[in-house]
Design an enzyme around this catalytic site. Structure first.
Site, short mmCIF file in Angstrom:
data_model
loop_
_atom_site.label_atom_id
_atom_site.label_comp_id
_atom_site.label_asym_id
_atom_site.label_seq_id
_atom_site.Cartn_x
_atom_site.Cartn_y
_atom_site.Cartn_z
N GLN A 203 0.86 -1.17 0.00
CA GLN A 203 0.00 0.00 0.00
C GLN A 203 0.90 1.24 0.00
OE1 GLN A 203 -3.70 -0.66 0.06
NE2 GLN A 203 -2.62 -2.47 -0.71
N ARG A 223 -4.25 3.30 4.93
CA ARG A 223 -3.56 4.07 3.86
C ARG A 223 -4.02 3.58 2.49
NH1 ARG A 223 1.53 5.08 4.33
NH2 ARG A 223 1.59 4.68 6.57
N ALA A 244 -11.64 1.94 4.82
CA ALA A 244 -10.69 1.16 4.02
C ALA A 244 -9.87 2.06 3.08
CB ALA A 244 -11.45 0.10 3.22
N HIS A 245 -8.95 1.44 2.37
CA HIS A 245 -8.03 2.21 1.54
C HIS A 245 -8.73 2.96 0.41
CE1 HIS A 245 -6.96 -1.81 -0.73
NE2 HIS A 245 -8.26 -1.64 -0.62
N ASN A 246 -8.27 4.19 0.21
CA ASN A 246 -8.72 5.03 -0.89
C ASN A 246 -10.18 5.49 -0.77
OD1 ASN A 246 -6.49 3.02 -2.29
ND2 ASN A 246 -6.30 5.17 -2.81
#
Lengths: 342, 342, 342
Positions: A203, A223, A244-246
């Site tokens: 990530q 991240r 969660a990511h993004n």
């Protein structure tokens, strides 16, 4: 909670509002109307509770102009256009009086890299760790046992409660509050399948958090995989939330406890997400969407409004019959269709 | 994220693949097709996005052989049988370049028992605690503020992020990654009722975790009541997951954030459990079961397949009408039955 | 887990019960009937499993009087009115033998305010932080990395596992157990809307926890807004639970993992709340209410009983058809009504 009592006159001097009666009355606590006693100040924000004006023992009640007469007939009153907002500001003023002053400086037990940058007035608590390249803004308070990893940044006047992790390269803006146990910048959950099992997708993004953001205890914000996970200004997150990511969360959106947002979903500004609600990945929710508690959002939402989805609970034996029928629901519709054709 | 740019030729030398064009092109970042710029490398794993080949500004695109021609017509391309897997390996190589080298040795602020065993090349971060009888394998990295309790074991090359608790007698295998806030080996939830309230059942088992396991932030894995809780090789757990005592999870099963598995349930290999799904206790799920997000599993599953159960959310006023009707569903079926008899 | 084996006679001397046969038999472990070997002691609490008496290899089985004859016909037996409760006490005795003795005193790496009060026999682990005004009762154990903030109180013989936060002014009674990652006393989630975004309502209350309470890993209990959040004697909370501000939980109520209770809700005594269940705010649940796993409680419950609400999961293609129909459920009822009128 407060060190001493306070005269209503002092309070007005600090917070404004029109005081009707009793400027020398001294207040010892803030309490709801139905729990107030003769040294309490209370507030009436919802006209539904107006009847409590007749029964409360509060020394002073904060009210809107329409209720000024009714309130002052029974004791002291503070008149202000938005009593709930006044109450909020009162709690802030009250808490500031009771809170120990920040002790600028680094506790001797903390482990601070010589390559970190600390602004003026920064307080670093016992046993905190601040790594190389981290930047801590003016007046920020880093609680005991916090970890600010390499290259991370904390904005001015932001407070990290004890035991917060701010991962490498992640940033939070000014005047934020982050509660204990929060993990910002752990790896997002990304793997490529292979014949030998999952292969980790490192990530490579970070987390970017705006100003005036509050984050509840044990909440996690991962991240990004490539770009960053983004939390905009004024967002409020309760406890045990998973981001969660993004994911992107727009300005002034609030999420209650145990909510969860899966990867790459974008939530607009001024939304509210109820407790234990969850939103699957790669969706878009426009501004002004309100999700009820315990709702699972499985499609993008293109119109502002209120959306709901908790299963209606009921007494167990009844639930069993209805749930069993639910598994036949499609068939039931077919049967109705057949009847209609006759 | 990367210290410097890298030439495509270097990348091919490290990761393989067939390079079409531009071996001296230098890459500064990895980006999705639609966010890539002239110094980005991107990938096309899903043929659905093939149209983006025509619009991306990426300097180089990783593609499967079938798209080699289309990709190289517009710029440099790397051709490989599985572009997504290649991308995963690329992120690993990229992250390894940027990550600070492990600093073998014990930080002076850490509290390490003289009766713990540390393998060669082990790194122990600031303020970590390692108790007597703990065994840390070669090259493992124990982050700041971690606690490895008495008799616990960490396999070779496993990384504990800052602030992980590995309880007494618990074991994790090689090459694992455990994120911040994880608690492995807290007591399972077991009590015997008595006339004076609940009497605690001490949890006498431990947690056994295989190789190549990744565990997300603030996830909890309880120790077994008598035998162990078991997580097999290659399992991937996201954030804020609850694994109760004596659960067993088979090889290469992945669980998304906020999932929960109650006591003594056995999940097979190669399963996927969606976010916020939960599985009640004492069930068995065979290999190859896929549970959708926000599904509650209340019975054992004996056949591989996809199983679902989120309540379909909708606009609130519509939900209210349908939910109210749902409470009468069994009666509705009786009414349809009565109509059919006529 | 145990340092050595133990003779049945010793066990009876410590825990009572009638031993039939084999007082010099030595036991090495406690195991379920179906996993027991010739050095195991096991128990039969549920008559349904009586058949296992014929097949178990256990050296000794704990049984109720009605099964004394059947059990002793096959080997040693301990006869006691409540075998499950006897088993619970046996695990406690067993664990106490294996557990390292408390080491009274403060680890040199801990940071303890000179203005904190520590009772006799208190153990403070490595790198713990205890602030001014905190009071730690006799025999309490404060684990590594714990934080007991200013004015907080820990009752006698209570154990905080490593890495617990007890917020300022919060109190836990005697003989409690708090697992790693728990955050007691983070701010409740309260904001007043304003034209400039949310304005924080400072949380001026605390958390009051009774005696004999156990709290699972990474669970959060927020401080009250004005009054306190209250957890009464004997309550048992599992992992990753969210208790919002001003919630009240009655005596001997137990909640399983990932449950969540929103603000100001009052739960009675002797209730059980299933895993991943959630209860919205400002409700009242009377004593003796049992909520099934994954149920969302949206209304107060005035009668004891069992209440349920998980959506019935099923094979995905079937779920899709039924869920689609569910969105038309109200219409379906109208159609049945129309048919009935004909």
């Amino acid at each position: 909670m407060s060190p001493t009592t306070v005269a209503l006159a002092e309070l007005i001097a600090a917070l404004g509002g029109d005081l009707l009666g009793g400027s020398d009355i001294r207040i010892a606590r803030i309490a709801p109307l139905d729990e107030a006693d003769g040294v309490s100040i209370s507030f009436l924000a919802n006209p539904r509770y107006q009847a409590q004006l007749g029964t409360t023992r509060a020394a002073c009640v904060i009210v809107a102009p329409a209720l000024a007469e009714a309130a002052s007939a029974r004791g002291a009153a503070i008149v202000t256009p938005d009593p709930y907002l006044y109450f909020a500001r009162l709690t802030q003023w009250w808490a500031a009086r009771a809170r120990p002053a920040a002790v600028a400086g680094v506790h001797p037990s903390a482990v601070v890299s010589p390559d970190a940058t600390l602004g003026p007035g920064v307080e670093v608590g016992p046993l905190a760790v601040i790594e190389a390249g981290a930047v801590i803004g003016e007046g920020a308070r880093i609680g005991a046992h916090c970890i600010v990893e390499r290259g991370a940044a904390v904005g001015a006047w932001t407070r990290l409660a004890p035991r917060v992790v701010l991962g490498h390269g992640c940033r939070i803006g000014a005047r934020g509050i982050v509660h204990s146990g929060v993990v910002i910048g752990a790896d997002g959950f990304g793997f490529a399948p292979s014949k030998d099992g999952y292969v980790k997708i490192e990530q490579l993004g970070a987390v970017t958090i705006g100003d005036d953001v509050e984050i509840g205890a044990n909440t996690c914000i991962d991240r990004g995989a490539l770009g960053d996970t983004v939390i905009q200004d004024g967002v409020k997150l309760d406890n045990l939330i998973q981001i969660a990511h993004n994911v992107q969360i727009g300005r002034h959106t609030a999420m209650a406890g145990c909510a969860a947002v899966a990867g790459s979903t974008r939530i607009g500004a001024n939304c509210t997400i109820g407790g234990a609600a969850n939103i699957i990945g790669h969706l878009t929710l426009v501004d002004g969407v309100h999700i009820s508690a315990a709702t699972t959002v499985t499609r993008s939402i293109h119109e502002p409004g209120v959306y709901s989805g908790p299963y209606p609970f009921e007494e167990n034996s009844s639930w069993q019959k209805n749930a069993a029928t639910l598994r036949q629901l499609h068939t039931l519709r077919e049967r109705v269709r057949a009847l209609e054709k006759k």
